[in-house]
Design a protein around this motif. Structure first.
Motif, PDB file in Angstrom:
ATOM      1  N   PHE A 292     -34.827 -45.006  27.698  1.00  0.00           N
ATOM      2  CA  PHE A 292     -34.800 -45.721  29.085  1.00  0.00           C
ATOM      3  C   PHE A 292     -35.157 -47.205  28.441  1.00  0.00           C
ATOM      4  O   PHE A 292     -34.305 -48.375  28.786  1.00  0.00           O
ATOM      5  CB  PHE A 292     -35.739 -45.255  29.842  1.00  0.00           C
ATOM      6  CG  PHE A 292     -36.152 -46.362  31.051  1.00  0.00           C
ATOM      7  CD1 PHE A 292     -34.996 -46.281  32.026  1.00  0.00           C
ATOM      8  CD2 PHE A 292     -37.030 -47.101  31.318  1.00  0.00           C
ATOM      9  CE1 PHE A 292     -35.035 -47.236  33.262  1.00  0.00           C
ATOM     10  CE2 PHE A 292     -37.049 -47.866  32.338  1.00  0.00           C
ATOM     11  CZ  PHE A 292     -36.246 -48.006  33.368  1.00  0.00           C
ATOM     12  N   ILE A 293     -36.321 -47.588  27.552  1.00  0.00           N
ATOM     13  CA  ILE A 293     -36.466 -48.872  26.846  1.00  0.00           C
ATOM     14  C   ILE A 293     -35.468 -49.500  26.329  1.00  0.00           C
ATOM     15  O   ILE A 293     -35.380 -50.615  26.349  1.00  0.00           O
ATOM     16  CB  ILE A 293     -38.056 -48.588  26.546  1.00  0.00           C
ATOM     17  CG1 ILE A 293     -38.976 -48.252  27.335  1.00  0.00           C
ATOM     18  CG2 ILE A 293     -38.213 -49.960  25.570  1.00  0.00           C
ATOM     19  CD1 ILE A 293     -40.441 -48.234  26.985  1.00  0.00           C
ATOM     20  N   GLU A 294     -34.812 -48.377  25.627  1.00  0.00           N
ATOM     21  CA  GLU A 294     -33.792 -49.146  24.562  1.00  0.00           C
ATOM     22  C   GLU A 294     -32.666 -49.611  25.302  1.00  0.00           C
ATOM     23  O   GLU A 294     -31.840 -50.396  25.032  1.00  0.00           O
ATOM     24  CB  GLU A 294     -33.255 -47.912  23.562  1.00  0.00           C
ATOM     25  CG  GLU A 294     -32.160 -48.377  22.685  1.00  0.00           C
ATOM     26  CD  GLU A 294     -32.860 -49.429  21.934  1.00  0.00           C
ATOM     27  OE1 GLU A 294     -31.876 -50.108  21.276  1.00  0.00           O
ATOM     28  OE2 GLU A 294     -34.064 -49.435  21.337  1.00  0.00           O
ATOM     29  N   THR A 295     -32.423 -48.845  26.344  1.00  0.00           N
ATOM     30  CA  THR A 295     -31.216 -49.078  27.520  1.00  0.00           C
ATOM     31  C   THR A 295     -31.626 -50.525  27.984  1.00  0.00           C
ATOM     32  O   THR A 295     -30.872 -51.436  28.183  1.00  0.00           O
ATOM     33  CB  THR A 295     -30.875 -47.947  28.635  1.00  0.00           C
ATOM     34  OG1 THR A 295     -30.783 -46.853  27.997  1.00  0.00           O
ATOM     35  CG2 THR A 295     -29.768 -48.385  29.324  1.00  0.00           C
ATOM     36  N   LEU A 296     -32.760 -50.716  28.442  1.00  0.00           N
ATOM     37  CA  LEU A 296     -33.165 -51.885  29.234  1.00  0.00           C
ATOM     38  C   LEU A 296     -32.921 -53.053  28.096  1.00  0.00           C
ATOM     39  O   LEU A 296     -32.804 -54.125  28.342  1.00  0.00           O
ATOM     40  CB  LEU A 296     -34.600 -51.969  29.675  1.00  0.00           C
ATOM     41  CG  LEU A 296     -34.891 -51.109  30.790  1.00  0.00           C
ATOM     42  CD1 LEU A 296     -36.256 -51.252  31.199  1.00  0.00           C
ATOM     43  CD2 LEU A 296     -34.230 -51.704  31.989  1.00  0.00           C
ATOM     44  N   ARG A 297     -33.470 -52.866  27.015  1.00  0.00           N
ATOM     45  CA  ARG A 297     -33.282 -53.902  25.761  1.00  0.00           C
ATOM     46  C   ARG A 297     -32.004 -54.094  25.668  1.00  0.00           C
ATOM     47  O   ARG A 297     -31.698 -55.471  25.548  1.00  0.00           O
ATOM     48  CB  ARG A 297     -33.910 -53.383  24.597  1.00  0.00           C
ATOM     49  CG  ARG A 297     -34.170 -54.338  23.579  1.00  0.00           C
ATOM     50  CD  ARG A 297     -34.412 -54.044  22.109  1.00  0.00           C
ATOM     51  NE  ARG A 297     -33.586 -53.027  21.562  1.00  0.00           N
ATOM     52  CZ  ARG A 297     -32.248 -53.401  21.262  1.00  0.00           C
ATOM     53  NH1 ARG A 297     -31.924 -54.550  21.168  1.00  0.00           N
ATOM     54  NH2 ARG A 297     -31.643 -52.567  20.550  1.00  0.00           N
ATOM     55  N   GLU A 298     -31.074 -53.349  25.611  1.00  0.00           N
ATOM     56  CA  GLU A 298     -29.679 -53.523  25.225  1.00  0.00           C
ATOM     57  C   GLU A 298     -28.985 -54.437  26.538  1.00  0.00           C
ATOM     58  O   GLU A 298     -28.215 -55.333  26.218  1.00  0.00           O
ATOM     59  CB  GLU A 298     -28.946 -52.361  25.293  1.00  0.00           C
ATOM     60  CG  GLU A 298     -29.283 -51.506  23.702  1.00  0.00           C
ATOM     61  CD  GLU A 298     -28.676 -50.211  23.720  1.00  0.00           C
ATOM     62  OE1 GLU A 298     -27.736 -49.762  24.768  1.00  0.00           O
ATOM     63  OE2 GLU A 298     -28.890 -49.578  22.533  1.00  0.00           O
TER      64      GLU A 298
ATOM     65  N   SER B 238     -27.694 -58.040  26.305  1.00  0.00           N
ATOM     66  CA  SER B 238     -26.232 -58.380  26.730  1.00  0.00           C
ATOM     67  C   SER B 238     -26.152 -59.481  27.713  1.00  0.00           C
ATOM     68  O   SER B 238     -25.334 -60.402  27.494  1.00  0.00           O
ATOM     69  CB  SER B 238     -25.687 -57.159  27.395  1.00  0.00           C
ATOM     70  OG  SER B 238     -24.202 -57.379  27.650  1.00  0.00           O
ATOM     71  N   TRP B 239     -26.873 -59.519  28.653  1.00  0.00           N
ATOM     72  CA  TRP B 239     -27.010 -60.445  29.852  1.00  0.00           C
ATOM     73  C   TRP B 239     -27.426 -61.822  28.962  1.00  0.00           C
ATOM     74  O   TRP B 239     -26.833 -62.833  29.476  1.00  0.00           O
ATOM     75  CB  TRP B 239     -27.802 -60.180  30.750  1.00  0.00           C
ATOM     76  CG  TRP B 239     -27.274 -59.187  31.863  1.00  0.00           C
ATOM     77  CD1 TRP B 239     -27.295 -57.570  31.965  1.00  0.00           C
ATOM     78  CD2 TRP B 239     -26.151 -59.377  32.809  1.00  0.00           C
ATOM     79  NE1 TRP B 239     -26.333 -57.410  32.968  1.00  0.00           N
ATOM     80  CE2 TRP B 239     -25.503 -58.218  33.432  1.00  0.00           C
ATOM     81  CE3 TRP B 239     -25.404 -60.795  33.208  1.00  0.00           C
ATOM     82  CZ2 TRP B 239     -24.658 -58.175  34.074  1.00  0.00           C
ATOM     83  CZ3 TRP B 239     -24.403 -60.455  33.983  1.00  0.00           C
ATOM     84  CH2 TRP B 239     -24.099 -59.457  34.556  1.00  0.00           C
ATOM     85  N   ALA B 240     -28.490 -61.693  28.192  1.00  0.00           N
ATOM     86  CA  ALA B 240     -28.903 -62.904  27.661  1.00  0.00           C
ATOM     87  C   ALA B 240     -27.666 -63.577  27.040  1.00  0.00           C
ATOM     88  O   ALA B 240     -27.414 -65.031  27.006  1.00  0.00           O
ATOM     89  CB  ALA B 240     -30.042 -62.823  26.852  1.00  0.00           C
TER      90      ALA B 240
END
Length: 95
Positions: free
Chosen positions: A39-45, A49-51
């Motif tokens: 979950f944390i890895e997905t949020l980081r990705e 991506s959005w950044a």
């Protein structure tokens, strides 16, 4: 025993400091890292991506603004030259 721990809860010894913790608490803490990491890895990705998208749009906006400022500076330079030569009356240059 903590203030919130009931007397009837089964206790499991904590391997960190040897204190007793409720059994369900020990099981939950052992399972948390396994479910938390993806979950944390997905949020980081997603955040990365959005950044990247936002930085790309910012770069494009700055490049366009720089082109507009360059054209404006060129027009002002042309107007300055016309004023120096006397081709344009000063009142027209002010408009």
């Amino acid at each position: 025993m903590s203030e919130t721990q009931s007397i009837t809860e089964p206790k499991v010894e904590n391997s960190v400091n040897g204190s007793a913790a409720p059994e369900h608490q020990a099981d939950a803490s052992a399972a948390a890292p396994a479910t938390k990491a993806p979950f944390i890895e997905t949020l980081r990705e997603r955040g990365t991506s959005w950044a990247g998208v936002a930085i790309g749009y910012g770069r494009i906006a700055l490049e366009q603004a720089a082109r507009v400022l360059d054209r404006t500076a060129g027009k002002l330079g042309e107007l300055q030259e016309k004023l120096k030569k006397g081709d344009v009356p000063a009142a027209e240059g002010a408009r």
